[in-house]
Scaffold this motif. Structure first.
Motif, PDB file in Angstrom:
ATOM      1  N   ILE A 205     -29.919  28.891 -41.872  1.00  0.00           N
ATOM      2  CA  ILE A 205     -29.321  29.576 -40.708  1.00  0.00           C
ATOM      3  C   ILE A 205     -29.698  28.610 -39.556  1.00  0.00           C
ATOM      4  O   ILE A 205     -30.699  28.227 -39.433  1.00  0.00           O
ATOM      5  CB  ILE A 205     -29.074  31.075 -40.443  1.00  0.00           C
ATOM      6  CG1 ILE A 205     -30.601  31.519 -39.831  1.00  0.00           C
ATOM      7  CG2 ILE A 205     -28.516  31.704 -41.720  1.00  0.00           C
ATOM      8  CD1 ILE A 205     -30.621  31.877 -38.485  1.00  0.00           C
ATOM      9  N   ASP A 206     -28.757  28.417 -38.582  1.00  0.00           N
ATOM     10  CA  ASP A 206     -28.958  28.071 -37.285  1.00  0.00           C
ATOM     11  C   ASP A 206     -28.666  29.292 -36.236  1.00  0.00           C
ATOM     12  O   ASP A 206     -27.752  29.971 -36.427  1.00  0.00           O
ATOM     13  CB  ASP A 206     -28.209  26.705 -36.760  1.00  0.00           C
ATOM     14  CG  ASP A 206     -28.325  25.631 -37.325  1.00  0.00           C
ATOM     15  OD1 ASP A 206     -29.733  25.318 -38.075  1.00  0.00           O
ATOM     16  OD2 ASP A 206     -27.617  24.796 -37.380  1.00  0.00           O
ATOM     17  N   VAL A 207     -29.649  29.556 -35.359  1.00  0.00           N
ATOM     18  CA  VAL A 207     -29.613  30.629 -34.287  1.00  0.00           C
ATOM     19  C   VAL A 207     -29.651  29.847 -32.877  1.00  0.00           C
ATOM     20  O   VAL A 207     -30.509  28.873 -32.632  1.00  0.00           O
ATOM     21  CB  VAL A 207     -30.454  31.592 -34.449  1.00  0.00           C
ATOM     22  CG1 VAL A 207     -31.894  31.410 -34.530  1.00  0.00           C
ATOM     23  CG2 VAL A 207     -30.223  32.734 -33.331  1.00  0.00           C
ATOM     24  N   TYR A 208     -28.778  30.296 -31.958  1.00  0.00           N
ATOM     25  CA  TYR A 208     -28.629  29.535 -30.707  1.00  0.00           C
ATOM     26  C   TYR A 208     -29.561  29.988 -29.746  1.00  0.00           C
ATOM     27  O   TYR A 208     -29.500  31.407 -29.627  1.00  0.00           O
ATOM     28  CB  TYR A 208     -27.359  29.441 -30.136  1.00  0.00           C
ATOM     29  CG  TYR A 208     -27.094  28.529 -28.938  1.00  0.00           C
ATOM     30  CD1 TYR A 208     -26.875  27.285 -29.147  1.00  0.00           C
ATOM     31  CD2 TYR A 208     -26.983  29.207 -27.555  1.00  0.00           C
ATOM     32  CE1 TYR A 208     -26.771  26.399 -28.222  1.00  0.00           C
ATOM     33  CE2 TYR A 208     -26.781  28.221 -26.695  1.00  0.00           C
ATOM     34  CZ  TYR A 208     -26.614  26.749 -26.925  1.00  0.00           C
ATOM     35  OH  TYR A 208     -26.483  26.216 -25.693  1.00  0.00           O
ATOM     36  N   ASN A 209     -30.329  29.426 -29.184  1.00  0.00           N
ATOM     37  CA  ASN A 209     -31.405  29.792 -28.090  1.00  0.00           C
ATOM     38  C   ASN A 209     -30.769  29.223 -26.810  1.00  0.00           C
ATOM     39  O   ASN A 209     -30.792  28.351 -26.294  1.00  0.00           O
ATOM     40  CB  ASN A 209     -32.733  28.968 -28.373  1.00  0.00           C
ATOM     41  CG  ASN A 209     -33.952  29.744 -26.996  1.00  0.00           C
ATOM     42  OD1 ASN A 209     -33.448  30.236 -25.913  1.00  0.00           O
ATOM     43  ND2 ASN A 209     -35.037  29.456 -27.680  1.00  0.00           N
ATOM     44  N   PRO A 210     -30.123  30.425 -25.988  1.00  0.00           N
ATOM     45  CA  PRO A 210     -29.490  30.022 -24.697  1.00  0.00           C
ATOM     46  C   PRO A 210     -30.422  29.374 -23.639  1.00  0.00           C
ATOM     47  O   PRO A 210     -30.157  28.621 -22.836  1.00  0.00           O
ATOM     48  CB  PRO A 210     -28.830  31.280 -24.387  1.00  0.00           C
ATOM     49  CG  PRO A 210     -29.661  32.380 -25.164  1.00  0.00           C
ATOM     50  CD  PRO A 210     -30.112  31.744 -26.441  1.00  0.00           C
TER      51      PRO A 210
END
Length: 267
Positions: A205-210
């Motif tokens: 998975i990719d998870v977005y770091n704002p």
């Protein structure tokens, strides 16, 4: 590191198929850390190529004559370099990360799953540490067991049954992250290991770091951030949109699928 990759898919049918349409997502992304030096896809009929709404390259073909066997082979050479701490920097995304914030039928989360992963919302812990902790928790909860699930099984199924494969690890991570408001997406591809007896398709998975405005790539199955051993093929909200081979057919009766993946170091 240069890898030679070959992915062969064969379908056989108990009765003739009259007509079939296939959509193939087996072309690696061109990224700063992933250069596609050579790539080709062999199909049983003339193919066309487009980009889907997630930016994946999709090969389409139609077979409009009777057949009981269908083969697709992709092969080529990809050069991979390390990611910077698991982050995909300088990647131009065709869609807003918020597209990946909502649950899908395969990634619906339960109250128990939200509680299981509640620590990911603790901003006192560094972002990367939280995500790796979740990857480890998911791998502990769902023991890897080949053949224990199918593409129809959901994240909740894997959470309750405690068995699954890389696809289930990815779906459970997505469900847990989305339960706490994170934007996260499914990644299909390959992971090379020089000591693996055989290779197969892989998922993470990719998870977005704002805060960094960048995607962090996390592999729960191997309890690590993605690195130069991960080759990316497609991204989507879940497996359905990133399936390597997907199609519809008329006729055919019972279907059997055989997949073979070979990965080796290229000169």
């Amino acid at each position: 590191m240069k890898l030679h990759i070959e992915h062969h898919t064969e379908y056989t049918y108990s009765w003739p198929v009259i007509y079939s349409i296939q959509h193939i997502r087996l072309t690696p992304f061109k990224l700063p850390n992933q250069q596609v030096l050579k790539w080709e896809i062999s199909t049983p009929a003339k193919a066309s190529h487009t980009l889907d709404h997630f930016g994946n390259k999709v090969t389409h073909f139609t077979v409009n004559q009777s057949h009981q066997r269908l083969e697709v082979t992709s092969r080529g050479v990809v050069e991979l370099t390390p990611l910077q701490g698991g982050y995909l920097h300088n990647q131009a995304d065709p869609v807003n990360p918020l597209v990946f914030s909502g649950a899908t039928p395969l990634t619906v989360y339960t109250p128990d799953m939200a509680q299981f992963s509640s620590f990911v919302a603790d901003k006192h812990i560094p972002f990367e540490a939280r995500m790796l902790a979740l990857a480890n928790a998911v791998a502990d909860r769902v023991q890897y067991k080949t053949g224990s699930t199918t593409v129809a099984h959901t994240a909740a199924d894997a959470f309750e049954n405690g068995e699954g494969v890389c696809q289930d690890h990815a779906h459970l991570m997505l469900a847990c992250l989305r339960a706490h408001g994170f934007c996260a997406r499914y990644v299909s591809g390959y992971r090379f290991s020089e000591h693996a007896p055989e290779h197969a398709s892989h998922a993470w998975i990719d998870v977005y770091n704002p805060d960094k405005q960048a995607w962090l790539s996390v592999d729960a199955t191997h309890r690590c951030l993605a690195d130069e051993f991960h080759c990316r093929l497609a991204v989507a909200r879940d497996f359905t949109g990133a399936s390597p081979v997907r199609g519809v057919r008329s006729g055919g009766g019972e279907e059997r699928m055989k997949v073979g993946v070979a990965i080796e170091l290229a000169a």
